[in-house]
Design a protein around this motif. Sequence first.
Motif, short mmCIF file in Angstrom:
data_model
loop_
_atom_site.label_atom_id
_atom_site.label_comp_id
_atom_site.label_asym_id
_atom_site.label_seq_id
_atom_site.Cartn_x
_atom_site.Cartn_y
_atom_site.Cartn_z
N LEU A 156 -7.80 4.30 11.01
CA LEU A 156 -7.03 4.38 9.77
C LEU A 156 -5.71 3.60 9.91
O LEU A 156 -5.33 2.85 9.01
CB LEU A 156 -6.73 5.85 9.48
N THR A 193 -3.43 15.21 -5.02
CA THR A 193 -3.08 13.92 -4.42
C THR A 193 -1.58 13.66 -4.52
O THR A 193 -0.95 13.20 -3.57
CB THR A 193 -3.85 12.79 -5.11
N LEU A 247 0.84 -1.19 0.00
CA LEU A 247 0.00 0.00 0.00
C LEU A 247 0.88 1.24 0.00
O LEU A 247 1.05 1.88 1.01
CB LEU A 247 -0.89 0.01 1.24
N THR A 248 1.48 1.54 -1.13
CA THR A 248 2.29 2.75 -1.16
C THR A 248 1.41 3.92 -1.55
O THR A 248 0.55 3.78 -2.41
CB THR A 248 3.45 2.62 -2.15
N SER A 249 1.63 5.03 -0.92
CA SER A 249 0.81 6.21 -1.14
C SER A 249 1.00 6.74 -2.57
O SER A 249 2.00 6.47 -3.22
CB SER A 249 1.19 7.28 -0.13
N LEU A 250 0.02 7.50 -3.05
CA LEU A 250 0.12 8.08 -4.39
C LEU A 250 0.93 9.38 -4.38
O LEU A 250 1.01 10.08 -5.38
CB LEU A 250 -1.27 8.33 -4.96
N TYR A 251 1.51 9.70 -3.21
CA TYR A 251 2.33 10.90 -3.10
C TYR A 251 3.60 10.75 -3.93
O TYR A 251 4.18 9.67 -4.00
CB TYR A 251 2.69 11.12 -1.63
N ILE A 288 0.27 11.69 3.17
CA ILE A 288 -0.85 11.18 3.95
C ILE A 288 -0.92 11.89 5.30
O ILE A 288 -2.00 12.21 5.80
CB ILE A 288 -0.72 9.66 4.12
N ALA A 310 -7.23 17.48 -9.36
CA ALA A 310 -7.38 16.63 -8.19
C ALA A 310 -6.20 15.67 -8.08
O ALA A 310 -5.66 15.43 -7.00
CB ALA A 310 -8.69 15.86 -8.27
N GLY A 367 -7.05 8.36 -4.76
CA GLY A 367 -6.79 9.79 -4.87
C GLY A 367 -8.05 10.58 -5.19
O GLY A 367 -9.10 10.02 -5.49
N PHE A 426 -2.65 15.18 4.87
CA PHE A 426 -4.09 14.95 4.69
C PHE A 426 -4.74 14.63 6.03
O PHE A 426 -5.84 15.11 6.34
CB PHE A 426 -4.34 13.78 3.74
N LEU A 456 -12.30 7.57 3.01
CA LEU A 456 -11.24 8.44 3.50
C LEU A 456 -9.87 7.95 3.01
O LEU A 456 -9.02 8.75 2.61
CB LEU A 456 -11.28 8.48 5.04
N LEU A 457 -9.67 6.63 3.00
CA LEU A 457 -8.42 6.07 2.49
C LEU A 457 -8.22 6.45 1.03
O LEU A 457 -7.12 6.77 0.60
CB LEU A 457 -8.42 4.54 2.60
N ALA A 492 -9.53 9.07 -0.46
CA ALA A 492 -9.37 10.52 -0.58
C ALA A 492 -7.96 10.97 -0.21
O ALA A 492 -7.43 11.90 -0.81
CB ALA A 492 -10.39 11.24 0.28
N ILE A 493 -7.35 10.32 0.79
CA ILE A 493 -6.03 10.78 1.19
C ILE A 493 -4.92 10.22 0.30
O ILE A 493 -3.75 10.44 0.55
CB ILE A 493 -5.71 10.47 2.67
N GLY A 494 -5.31 9.49 -0.76
CA GLY A 494 -4.32 9.14 -1.76
C GLY A 494 -3.69 7.78 -1.60
O GLY A 494 -2.54 7.59 -1.96
N LEU A 495 -4.44 6.83 -1.05
CA LEU A 495 -3.94 5.46 -1.06
C LEU A 495 -4.62 4.71 -2.20
O LEU A 495 -5.82 4.84 -2.39
CB LEU A 495 -4.23 4.79 0.28
#
Lengths: 201, 187
Positions: free
Chosen positions: A141, A107, A2-6, A112, A103, B77, A115, B62-63, B65-68
């Motif tokens: 979370l 993102t 689960l790597t962030s889209l950052y 995270i 958007a 995203g 956010f 929420l997951l 929306a915060i970009g996971l």
Amino acid sequence: MLTSLYVEGQSWFHRVPVRLKLIALLVLSVGLFTTNAPLLLLPAFLLCGALYLSLGMTARQAFSRVGFVLFTILILAAVNLFLVPFPDVAALVLRLTALVLFAAAVTATTTIGAFMDETTILLKPAERLGLLRAADVSLALGLVLRFVPDIFARYQAISEAHRARGLPIRPLTIIGPLIILTLKDADTIAAAIDARGFRRQ
Amino acid sequence: MNTRDLVLIALFAAIVVVLGLIPPITLGFIPVPITAQSMGVMLAGCIIGAKRGALAFLLFVLLVAIGLPVLSGGRGGLAVFAGPSGGFILGWAVAAFVTGLIAERFVHQGNSEARQFVGFFLASVIGGIVVLYAIGVPWLSAVTGTPLTAAATGALVFIPGDLLKAAIATLAARAVYAGYPLLPARA
């Protein structure tokens, strides 16, 4: 897994505060729907596109993140061509694409953590009304992120057990045990959380 | 809400994430892939009930929306909400809530097995299909300018797949209800 889209980067958009970016997104999503003028929508589309591409991703990366949504927009536009006059279709494609790209830019440039800080602030009013506790949201979370790999491992163990017995791997035969085994952990985890006093009850 | 409910909500949200990682099944007769993830709405309502099911999906949203990248196919995203099908994703929590309400009303421990199946199936169809489309389709129509009737007709393509999902969710929900009932102890 689960790597962030950052996306790591130093662009100016990375340095804009999260709240400002989210407000800009909100204003944009309301503002673009009030107009059908190509003179406003085309520059908006080009600016959002340029912004998105300036964030330091390769073209391929950039496309793979939004490709699916863009694909849906194009399909709907193709349907619309038969039902709606052409200028309206062009306006809708420009408007939606601009919005999606902006958007995606938000993102890609927001961590995270940032956010979550913003979410906590947004939840404050609800907390004051006694509806929920912001700390609970963060805890939940964290639990999700912590348990996804475990649950995935469990899914694989169940499908391996299927294979070992020569059974076909069907969603139906896997989902039941997967859910029961996972939710059975809830009591242990809840007891562990309470024992450590994380929720201060 | 006690800690156990909080954990159940988080674990169910995690299950929905895992369902998105499972490779989709493509059926021969319709071109739409069936991902296990959109079945999560029906499962959440039928297994952990209205309130917890809706909260599990709010957490999941929420997951996103915060970009996971927790949606099937590694999507996620804010772009997903800005796109045409944003209404479906935001509608998930409401759909899970309605599914849960109906399941809580109609399914009881003393019922015959057949009645429990019927209850879960009705809950899945009304909550997971009727309510979800009642939110998603007008949203899509408003955002894209596609006339409502055309959008609704287009959505019909997905109904056979959704009915299949409702059937699978019914069988799974009933299996969990028999093996580890959580629905009666609602939050």
